[in-house]
Design a protein around this motif. Structure first.
Motif, PDB file in Angstrom:
ATOM      1  N   GLY A 166       0.817  -1.211   0.000  1.00 16.53           N
ATOM      2  CA  GLY A 166       0.000   0.000   0.000  1.00 16.53           C
ATOM      3  C   GLY A 166       0.848   1.256   0.000  1.00 16.53           C
ATOM      4  O   GLY A 166       0.549   2.223  -0.704  1.00 16.53           O
ATOM      5  N   VAL A 226      -6.423   7.108  -0.678  1.00 16.70           N
ATOM      6  CA  VAL A 226      -7.429   6.040  -0.746  1.00 16.70           C
ATOM      7  C   VAL A 226      -6.750   4.680  -0.872  1.00 16.70           C
ATOM      8  O   VAL A 226      -7.139   3.714  -0.201  1.00 16.70           O
ATOM      9  CB  VAL A 226      -8.412   6.286  -1.911  1.00 16.70           C
ATOM     10  N   GLY A 252      -6.992   1.739   1.891  1.00 15.69           N
ATOM     11  CA  GLY A 252      -7.490   0.418   1.494  1.00 15.69           C
ATOM     12  C   GLY A 252      -6.529  -0.700   1.872  1.00 15.69           C
ATOM     13  O   GLY A 252      -6.948  -1.739   2.404  1.00 15.69           O
TER      14      GLY A 252
END
Length: 145
Positions: free
Chosen positions: A15, A33, A37
């Motif tokens: 990520g 985002v 996530g």
């Protein structure tokens, strides 16, 4: 103990890499985002979403006293995660044994599954059930002892 956190750490690292690459391209909102996530995926695949595990011997002792099911699980198992979420508020009424932390729990699972470590294995009234229907486990957990 460390392998329990391998998948969550990999999710966070991936990520961070994706978010960094996206932010370098100038899209900070999308980067945030993506990072959020991946962090959520890390949390869901970590032991944090499960009630505190206990050892297999202690779980058997408690189950004999209160009649509640014993769930043998391992972090990262999608079927275990499905069972945990489908149990909802009844998850705390079940005795959880992490087979990666407890060698006796792993041995109990192998004994119940012909040598395989198939989880979740749920023991109700001394009988093992491999990957049972979550509604049935919830019903078993909700029954008074």
């Amino acid at each position: 103990m460390r392998r329990v956190w391998t998948m969550p750490v990999l999710f966070v690292l991936c990520g961070a890499a994706v978010a960094t690459a996206t932010a370098a391209g100038g899209d900070l909102g999308t980067a945030a985002v993506f990072l959020l996530g991946f962090v959520l995926l890390a949390v869901v695949h970590s032991p944090l979403v499960f009630p505190r595990p206990i050892g297999a011997l202690e779980a058997r002792r408690r189950s004999a006293e209160d009649g509640r099911p014993v769930v043998f699980w391992r972090p990262g198992c999608m079927y275990c995660l499905r069972l945990r979420f489908r149990l909802g508020r009844h998850a705390s009424r079940v005795h959880w044994v992490d087979i990666w932390r407890d060698p006796q729990g792993a041995a109990a699972v192998r004994a119940a599954n012909g040598g395989d470590e198939t989880v979740p294995t749920v023991v109700v009234a001394g009988r093992p059930h491999v990957n049972p229907d979550p509604a049935w486990v919830r019903e078993s957990a909700a029954r008074p002892a």
